[in-house]
Design a protein around this motif. Sequence first.
Motif, PDB file in Angstrom:
ATOM      1  N   PHE A  74       0.786  -1.219  -0.083  1.00  0.00           N
ATOM      2  CA  PHE A  74       0.138  -0.012  -0.043  1.00  0.00           C
ATOM      3  C   PHE A  74       0.930   1.301   0.092  1.00  0.00           C
ATOM      4  CE2 PHE A  74      -2.584   3.211   1.150  1.00  0.00           C
ATOM      5  CZ  PHE A  74      -3.880   2.995   0.862  1.00  0.00           C
ATOM      6  N   GLY A  91      -1.941  -9.022  -6.350  1.00  0.00           N
ATOM      7  CA  GLY A  91      -1.506  -9.888  -7.092  1.00  0.00           C
ATOM      8  C   GLY A  91      -2.989 -10.777  -7.393  1.00  0.00           C
ATOM      9  N   GLU A 120     -11.953 -11.145  -0.367  1.00  0.00           N
ATOM     10  CA  GLU A 120     -11.282 -10.229   0.646  1.00  0.00           C
ATOM     11  C   GLU A 120     -11.351 -11.009   1.874  1.00  0.00           C
ATOM     12  OE1 GLU A 120     -14.096  -7.076   1.238  1.00  0.00           O
ATOM     13  OE2 GLU A 120     -12.935  -6.529   3.056  1.00  0.00           O
ATOM     14  N   ASN A 171     -14.368  -6.171 -17.893  1.00  0.00           N
ATOM     15  CA  ASN A 171     -13.959  -6.768 -16.379  1.00  0.00           C
ATOM     16  C   ASN A 171     -15.254  -7.339 -15.607  1.00  0.00           C
ATOM     17  OD1 ASN A 171     -11.271  -6.247 -16.778  1.00  0.00           O
ATOM     18  ND2 ASN A 171     -11.385  -4.105 -15.458  1.00  0.00           N
ATOM     19  N   ASN A 200     -14.661  -4.770  -6.905  1.00  0.00           N
ATOM     20  CA  ASN A 200     -13.463  -5.625  -7.205  1.00  0.00           C
ATOM     21  C   ASN A 200     -14.442  -6.292  -8.413  1.00  0.00           C
ATOM     22  OD1 ASN A 200     -11.723  -5.430  -5.366  1.00  0.00           O
ATOM     23  ND2 ASN A 200     -12.653  -6.739  -3.775  1.00  0.00           N
ATOM     24  N   MET A 234     -13.145  -4.396 -11.475  1.00  0.00           N
ATOM     25  CA  MET A 234     -11.432  -4.486 -11.895  1.00  0.00           C
ATOM     26  C   MET A 234     -11.247  -5.767 -12.399  1.00  0.00           C
ATOM     27  SD  MET A 234     -10.138  -1.818 -10.706  1.00  0.00           S
ATOM     28  CE  MET A 234     -11.393  -0.759 -10.780  1.00  0.00           C
ATOM     29  N   THR A 257      -8.105  -8.990  -8.934  1.00  0.00           N
ATOM     30  CA  THR A 257      -7.661  -7.920  -8.384  1.00  0.00           C
ATOM     31  C   THR A 257      -8.280  -8.038  -6.936  1.00  0.00           C
ATOM     32  OG1 THR A 257      -7.817  -6.951 -10.554  1.00  0.00           O
ATOM     33  CG2 THR A 257      -7.294  -5.587  -8.752  1.00  0.00           C
ATOM     34  N   ASP A 258      -7.676  -7.667  -5.863  1.00  0.00           N
ATOM     35  CA  ASP A 258      -8.185  -7.541  -4.790  1.00  0.00           C
ATOM     36  C   ASP A 258      -7.739  -6.498  -3.935  1.00  0.00           C
ATOM     37  OD1 ASP A 258      -9.446  -8.134  -2.298  1.00  0.00           O
ATOM     38  OD2 ASP A 258      -7.894  -9.359  -1.682  1.00  0.00           O
ATOM     39  N   PHE A 259      -8.654  -5.291  -3.998  1.00  0.00           N
ATOM     40  CA  PHE A 259      -8.225  -4.090  -3.166  1.00  0.00           C
ATOM     41  C   PHE A 259      -8.674  -4.225  -2.134  1.00  0.00           C
ATOM     42  CE2 PHE A 259      -8.660  -1.705  -7.290  1.00  0.00           C
ATOM     43  CZ  PHE A 259      -7.309  -0.961  -7.367  1.00  0.00           C
ATOM     44  N   ILE A 302     -10.503  -3.030   1.496  1.00  0.00           N
ATOM     45  CA  ILE A 302     -11.690  -2.354   1.594  1.00  0.00           C
ATOM     46  C   ILE A 302     -11.432  -1.034   1.844  1.00  0.00           C
ATOM     47  CG2 ILE A 302     -11.905  -3.152   3.979  1.00  0.00           C
ATOM     48  CD1 ILE A 302     -14.895  -2.404   1.734  1.00  0.00           C
ATOM     49  N   LEU A 325      -8.996   0.964   0.808  1.00  0.00           N
ATOM     50  CA  LEU A 325      -8.398   1.552  -0.308  1.00  0.00           C
ATOM     51  C   LEU A 325      -9.598   1.838  -1.074  1.00  0.00           C
ATOM     52  CD1 LEU A 325      -6.206   2.646  -1.851  1.00  0.00           C
ATOM     53  CD2 LEU A 325      -5.568   0.511  -2.677  1.00  0.00           C
ATOM     54  N   ARG A 326     -10.496   0.824  -1.156  1.00  0.00           N
ATOM     55  CA  ARG A 326     -11.742   1.090  -2.229  1.00  0.00           C
ATOM     56  C   ARG A 326     -12.558   2.176  -1.441  1.00  0.00           C
ATOM     57  NH1 ARG A 326     -12.636  -5.029  -1.316  1.00  0.00           N
ATOM     58  NH2 ARG A 326     -14.497  -4.465  -0.683  1.00  0.00           N
TER      59      ARG A 326
END
Lengths: 338, 422, 494
Positions: free
Chosen positions: A6, A18, A94, B46, C348, C351, C355-357, C359, C361-362
Amino acid sequence: MKKSVFLGALTVAGMVAGSAAAATLDDVKARGTLNCGVSTGLPGFSSADESGHWEGFDVAVCRAVAAAVLGDPEAVEFVPTTGKTRFTALASGEIDLLARNTTWTLSRDVDLKFEFVGVNYYDGQGFLVPKELGVTSAKELDGATVCIQTGTTTELNLADFFRANNISYEPVPIETNTEARQQYIAGACDAYTTDASGLAASRATFEDPTAHVILPEIISKEPLGPLVRHGDNAWGDIARWTLNALIAAEEYGITSTNIDEMLAGTDNPEINRILGTEGNLGEMLGLDADWAVRAIKAGGNYGEIFAKNIGEDTTIGLARGLNAQWKDGGILYSMPFR
Amino acid sequence: MTTMTDPHRESFRLSMLLYDSRYRSMTIQIVALIGFLTLIGWLFNNTAQNLADLGKEPSFRFLGEAAGYDINQMLVEYNNQDTHLRAAFVGVLNTLLVAVLGCLAATIVGVLIGVLRLSNNWIVSRLMTIYVEMFRNVPVLLWIVFTMAVLIETLPAPRDFRGDDPSATMYLWDTVAFTNRGFYIPEPLFTRSLGDIHLFGDAMLRFNLSLDLIAIASTLLAGILISGLFKKRADRVQEATGLRPKTWYWRLGVVFLPTIAVLMILGLNWGHPELKGFNFQGGTYMRNSLIALWLALSLYTAAFIAEIVRGGILAISKGQTEAAAALGLRNRRIMSLVILPQALRVIIPPLISQYLNLTKNSSLAIAVGYMDLTGTLMGITANQTGRELETVLIGMLIYLTISLAISAVMNAYNNRVKLRER
Amino acid sequence: MENTSFVRTEMLPETEPPRSTTGVLGWIRDNLFNGVLNSILTILSLAFIYYLLSMLLPWSISPTWGAKSLNECREILGATGREHGGACWGVINERWSQILYGFYPEELRWRPTLTFFLLFVAMIPILFNMISRRMNWLLLVLVLFGASFAVENSALMVVVKIVLGLSLAYLAYTVVKTDRDDRAEQIKEGAKRLPNPLYFTAIYVFLMPWLLWGGSIWSPVAAALGFLVGWLAFRLLAPIAGNLASLILAVIAAGVWWLLLIGPFTGLMNGLAPIGLIPVESRLFGGMLLSLTIGVVAIAASLPLGIVLALGRKSDLLIVKWLSVGFIEFIRGVPLITLLFVASMLLNIFMPPGTDFDIILRVIIMATLFASAYMAEVVRGGLAALPTGQYEAADALGLDYWKAQRLVIMPQALKISIPGIVSTFIGLFKDTTLVSIIGLLDPIGLSSTIRADLAWNGIVWELYGFIALLFFIFTFLMSRYSMYLERRLRTDHS
């Protein structure tokens, strides 16, 4: 490999982590922590203390899996989820495992594409009412105001129950258990409905728990269990068999205190297989031989976890009931370790 | 004699796309458009791929399926066998209800506070300053949950009204009950009711329109129109003779007498709430989630409106007041004829954005369990069907439509009162 | 004819004004009881204040600061024999740090605290211009010196402390010794000026995420180097390829750095000099820390985006204009909560697969988009408030579009916009509480987590009151600052 750096919103690079596609196990190992979705706060099942340390019945499942996979029951990142956000959190990757009193239903399994790995608590939806109302059956609740926690199957069951009995009610949808408690205590609803375990947990925290009764009607089957995403069967297997190991451990009398003695070897081949002193079950799962030992040591076997977090000696005070071992008249039944 | 020569025709070079101002704007626009389309395409691609991976092809079919859940506050009839679309419609109406109620209350309170803040009474103006600062500087979500908590914790439960020696009583000769579930007030009933008309048959948008309400509203409207004619006549007489005939009793009469007559013909009586079983029955019932949301939103927005009103009045230069006073106008007339018409022009544009804010903030209803659009469509429906993409998309579009409609209406009004600059 | 008129030839001595119009009595009469309506209002207000205080004061004065649970509070209150109960302040005593920091590891909390104070130091050159460079650097050293005591002691830290202490003493000495005029004199004579504090502001942009999230120091350094790479590319290429082309190439160079070279670079540097802070996961962020992080990052990131959108909206280029208008009106037309739903449930999905941002950051991304639409309107207001003469003058000087914007228009328009930007920030900061609805633990979200704890089950007012007070302090101060600025920026003398 999963690399998550980050750098703040201004730095373009490093924002993309990734891939989280296939092998959850590799991700978890690379990350060194298990991301586990739990409820934002339900006494006895999951709650955080002031230093942010999570505890509870659901939390124990996460810790057992973390212990089995990573060797450290503390290597868990707990992600508080609400009824609304839990499924998307799991679907989006997540979290790796959702242990948040979630009912196993066909549509969640099939339509929402999740895989329930077992049942850690057999529950059913019930009603909590103040004793002074003099209500003894849910069918007497005609015209009552009922508080429900949203984002669960609860509101659908409730609608079905009242429609089937042809009586009216007024639903009060509430986001969190805490708010629901507050409204119920203040008398803003006559009855509070959610899973019976949750009702008992809430009742235990009342100033005078004896002034409230849980009505005999259980209007739905709520098998609550941990779940993972569809499509990663290896990961699902690990979660499933960790849960089974906890249940089987109770059945065979393996506890966190006597496990070290048993590791020396026992006469019971099944125990030996669970503990990895015989056979190569751990290897089949993609783990080492001690995986179940660590899982059991993390918080004890199923019975110990139950007793410590929600059992009769705790303030929650739930009886084993359906959740007793099959030998003791319950329906808890671990698949054989073979 | 001079010969006109054509300007030298440059042959087109690629670099002119960047350096020639004739082409550059075109280049930039095309690049922007391509960039935008690429972005959209990328997002679509996507999304499609992700949804395919999840096995959830986008589909709006769920809207036609039975919702299965109940809603406690609704303006049109609905039961749990109706469709998700119908539930969303109930939610939209609830959103509009709280938005309209909120805007009305916020305007009234806001104007009052704004004027009182300018009062020369020291203690009153200080109190109002405290009010404004208190509400403006604390998040509206906190106010909403706080108001809800106040309603729940401080008002009596219906069970307190029960028994021989109840700890709570109803107000206004047993016609109004404030409980922590909501407020019960008398409802008008008509013994010779005209009945309802059912619009749209069985369609999703179906609703019942009370003919009684139509009759009363149209009578009242006609009365107001006729009263307007009286005013016009009075103006004409005043302009011609300088004397204004007294017409207020006529005007009051035309407005109210026919309406009262209609009410009598319909056989108006009041249905009082009564404690029966678990709850009060009869009367009009406003759930406390609605009241909490309404109160919190309007008090919060009122603080902003108060500042706008105060700013608007202060913006009118003192010379205007003095000039009006020099013409011999009284204080009240100065306010209504000179200050307010000018202040309104300053006030209305920011007021529109406050109305918009209030409407958008009403989506926080979800925090108190009021079943608005966020609670039904983007809440329970999204959750039960797992159709987050579709529900959030529809929800956003509906909010966007409401917002655009409000700004369109208010901008039209603003254009009417705007100073015509010549 | 006899003239009977009488003209006084000497002044009468001045008499004291009547007692009732002076002093306290006179003030009361003038301000509280000048008329029937006002008198009634005064009495009503007094009654209201009395009513409120008589409820709140006895409740809030309650000896429960040390209580460890709600039941203990009840016992304490019961022992004092109070009928109507009182506040249970024990919950604030036990949990206040959680409401401020969330679950941020206790031993690392000096980092967000330092970040917060450094934020002020970094903001000063932007928001105030009455403070001298020396004062600004002095403040920075002071904050760093203070922070050095929070870090555990080691040989290195002792050295750092001594260095910071000495430079603090030196700066303080020069500030005391020479006043502003002397310093101006010195500079005129050729003394060296201190570097512009804005350099620190630029560094802070990279310092802040590093301090908050920890990790290797080379990641922010590498990110910052991207700008350097772009700048170098521009400087080197400009004489060869012309301004515009070299600008485009510079952007590409920076992009290449960020996307491709940053990984190897950080890997290499980590191998050579593994310096870093203990990483902290975003999900440990909570409470005011979370609100401030989201608010500050989103506002900072939305400013450039907002400027671009505002320029786009004012632009003559039709497509650009309509794209900007469409974006702004769409964002302003939907409630923030729907955008947060997008952040929590849909981003998500938008994207590329896999991709896994994070939460948080999202949420920051969506909050940035949200704020940028409002920021665009604020900047547009600033642009509109600028007299047309400024545009014409810039044109007359022969400046091209970007030069005119950079040198003439933007500096003025942004200055006018600062109060609006601050208001946008206040609004966004208050709106960060909405993240509790999607399950993040901001102060309101934490309040329900705390209430789920068995010990504090049933607490309501104390927590809400405390949270409201925190927000009030922050936003009130900011709004006062914004009003002060507005007064200072007002150049008309009405």
